[in-house]
Write a protein that holds these residues in place. Structure first.
Motif, mmCIF file in Angstrom:
data_model
loop_
_atom_site.group_PDB
_atom_site.id
_atom_site.type_symbol
_atom_site.label_atom_id
_atom_site.label_comp_id
_atom_site.label_asym_id
_atom_site.label_seq_id
_atom_site.Cartn_x
_atom_site.Cartn_y
_atom_site.Cartn_z
ATOM 1 N N ARG A 49 -0.150 6.185 -7.765
ATOM 2 C CA ARG A 49 0.673 6.370 -6.575
ATOM 3 C C ARG A 49 1.678 5.238 -6.452
ATOM 4 N N ALA A 50 2.843 5.578 -5.916
ATOM 5 C CA ALA A 50 3.877 4.586 -5.625
ATOM 6 C C ALA A 50 4.213 4.690 -4.145
ATOM 7 N N TYR A 51 4.573 3.568 -3.554
ATOM 8 C CA TYR A 51 4.860 3.491 -2.126
ATOM 9 C C TYR A 51 6.227 2.844 -1.937
ATOM 10 N N VAL A 52 7.149 3.592 -1.343
ATOM 11 C CA VAL A 52 8.483 3.083 -1.049
ATOM 12 C C VAL A 52 8.481 2.659 0.418
ATOM 13 N N PHE A 53 8.939 1.450 0.690
ATOM 14 C CA PHE A 53 8.931 0.916 2.044
ATOM 15 C C PHE A 53 10.160 1.400 2.815
ATOM 16 N N VAL A 54 9.909 1.941 4.005
ATOM 17 C CA VAL A 54 10.938 2.507 4.882
ATOM 18 C C VAL A 54 10.772 1.901 6.278
ATOM 19 N N PRO A 55 11.745 2.085 7.174
ATOM 20 C CA PRO A 55 11.614 1.513 8.516
ATOM 21 C C PRO A 55 10.381 2.023 9.270
ATOM 22 N N ALA A 56 9.814 1.155 10.084
ATOM 23 C CA ALA A 56 8.675 1.540 10.930
ATOM 24 C C ALA A 56 9.089 2.715 11.802
ATOM 25 N N ALA A 93 -4.650 -2.242 -8.494
ATOM 26 C CA ALA A 93 -4.734 -1.488 -7.233
ATOM 27 C C ALA A 93 -3.586 -1.805 -6.286
ATOM 28 N N GLY A 94 -2.812 -2.844 -6.540
ATOM 29 C CA GLY A 94 -1.709 -3.211 -5.645
ATOM 30 C C GLY A 94 -0.629 -3.980 -6.376
ATOM 31 N N THR A 95 -0.012 -3.336 -7.345
ATOM 32 C CA THR A 95 1.009 -3.975 -8.188
ATOM 33 C C THR A 95 2.400 -3.700 -7.624
ATOM 34 N N TRP A 96 3.200 -4.736 -7.540
ATOM 35 C CA TRP A 96 4.571 -4.569 -7.068
ATOM 36 C C TRP A 96 5.448 -4.094 -8.226
ATOM 37 N N LEU A 97 5.983 -2.897 -8.103
ATOM 38 C CA LEU A 97 6.971 -2.406 -9.059
ATOM 39 C C LEU A 97 8.287 -3.112 -8.781
ATOM 40 N N TYR A 106 -2.663 2.832 8.996
ATOM 41 C CA TYR A 106 -2.884 2.852 7.551
ATOM 42 C C TYR A 106 -2.637 1.451 6.999
ATOM 43 N N TRP A 107 -3.305 1.166 5.917
ATOM 44 C CA TRP A 107 -3.199 -0.139 5.272
ATOM 45 C C TRP A 107 -2.937 0.068 3.782
ATOM 46 N N LEU A 108 -2.160 -0.815 3.194
ATOM 47 C CA LEU A 108 -1.918 -0.777 1.754
ATOM 48 C C LEU A 108 -2.532 -2.009 1.107
ATOM 49 N N VAL A 109 -3.116 -1.817 -0.064
ATOM 50 C CA VAL A 109 -3.655 -2.921 -0.855
ATOM 51 C C VAL A 109 -2.500 -3.489 -1.663
ATOM 52 N N ALA A 110 -2.284 -4.800 -1.575
ATOM 53 C CA ALA A 110 -1.148 -5.416 -2.263
ATOM 54 C C ALA A 110 -1.502 -6.767 -2.866
ATOM 55 N N SER A 111 -1.064 -6.956 -4.096
ATOM 56 C CA SER A 111 -1.127 -8.275 -4.721
ATOM 57 C C SER A 111 -0.072 -9.159 -4.058
ATOM 58 N N LYS A 112 -0.162 -10.441 -4.282
ATOM 59 C CA LYS A 112 0.827 -11.363 -3.734
ATOM 60 C C LYS A 112 2.142 -11.192 -4.492
ATOM 61 N N PRO A 113 3.235 -10.902 -3.789
ATOM 62 C CA PRO A 113 4.523 -10.828 -4.474
ATOM 63 C C PRO A 113 4.814 -12.150 -5.189
ATOM 64 N N PRO A 164 11.310 -2.846 -1.436
ATOM 65 C CA PRO A 164 9.981 -3.016 -2.014
ATOM 66 C C PRO A 164 9.354 -1.679 -2.416
ATOM 67 N N VAL A 165 8.773 -1.682 -3.606
ATOM 68 C CA VAL A 165 8.039 -0.521 -4.102
ATOM 69 C C VAL A 165 6.713 -1.040 -4.639
ATOM 70 N N LEU A 166 5.636 -0.560 -4.081
ATOM 71 C CA LEU A 166 4.282 -0.967 -4.446
ATOM 72 C C LEU A 166 3.634 0.184 -5.203
ATOM 73 N N THR A 167 2.822 -0.121 -6.197
ATOM 74 C CA THR A 167 2.111 0.937 -6.917
ATOM 75 C C THR A 167 0.615 0.666 -6.903
ATOM 76 N N ASP A 168 -0.128 1.745 -6.945
ATOM 77 C CA ASP A 168 -1.569 1.668 -7.137
ATOM 78 C C ASP A 168 -1.831 2.376 -8.457
ATOM 79 N N LEU A 169 -1.956 1.599 -9.508
ATOM 80 C CA LEU A 169 -2.120 2.147 -10.849
ATOM 81 C C LEU A 169 -3.462 2.855 -11.024
ATOM 82 N N THR A 170 -4.420 2.557 -10.140
ATOM 83 C CA THR A 170 -5.736 3.189 -10.264
ATOM 84 C C THR A 170 -5.716 4.655 -9.831
ATOM 85 N N VAL A 171 -4.731 5.033 -9.017
ATOM 86 C CA VAL A 171 -4.624 6.421 -8.550
ATOM 87 C C VAL A 171 -3.239 7.014 -8.800
#
Length: 153
Positions: A84-91, A123-127, A109-116, A75-82
């Protein structure tokens, strides 16, 4: 509202990614309620089931080119408003992460995410949305890709 807590084999394939994302929350039904609201985004907590590594979208593009298939189903999430991209890694990855020009996102920390698979909000688009075969990025492989891309940026 879909039934929560059921095994993945009973979940409709179209909603598998949404179930995966919602299960990161202490109260998965709250995530579904937030997605159903007018804002169409939910807050997902890092540090429980996954951490994330934040970077610029340009850096993410370079990393994706280097990783190719190693990034498949991650999963890779993006925040197009700033930008930024977020790559998901192990806890737990965030606790030891120290790569330059990136930010570890872990516990508290919390991430803003649209529904996959649903309506995407800037603000929370799934790339690359989670799906039936979701896996987390290998931190060592991600570090190596980041080091390779540093030379090219």
């Amino acid at each position: 509202m879909p039934e929560l807590g059921c095994p993945m084999r009973e979940i409709e394939p179209a909603n598998a990614g949404a179930h995966w994302a919602a299960q990161a929350h202490e109260r998965p039904p709250q995530v579904w309620e937030e997605w159903a609201s007018d804002l169409a985004v939910a807050l997902l907590p890092a540090g429980r089931r996954w951490d994330a590594v934040a970077m610029s979208s340009l850096r993410m593009q370079a990393v994706a080119e280097v990783l190719g298939q190693d990034l498949a189903q991650v999963p890779v999430l993006t925040d197009l408003t700033v930008d930024r991209a977020y790559v998901f890694v192990p806890a737990g990855t965030a606790e030891t992460w120290s790569e330059p020009d990136t930010t570890p996102i872990g516990a508290d920390y919390w991430l803003v995410a649209s529904k996959p698979g649903g309506r995407q909000v800037p603000a929370g688009t799934w790339l690359q949305a989670p799906d039936l075969i979701t896996r987390l990025a290998d931190p060592a492989v991600l570090r190596a890709a980041l080091k390779r891309t540093t030379e090219n940026l």
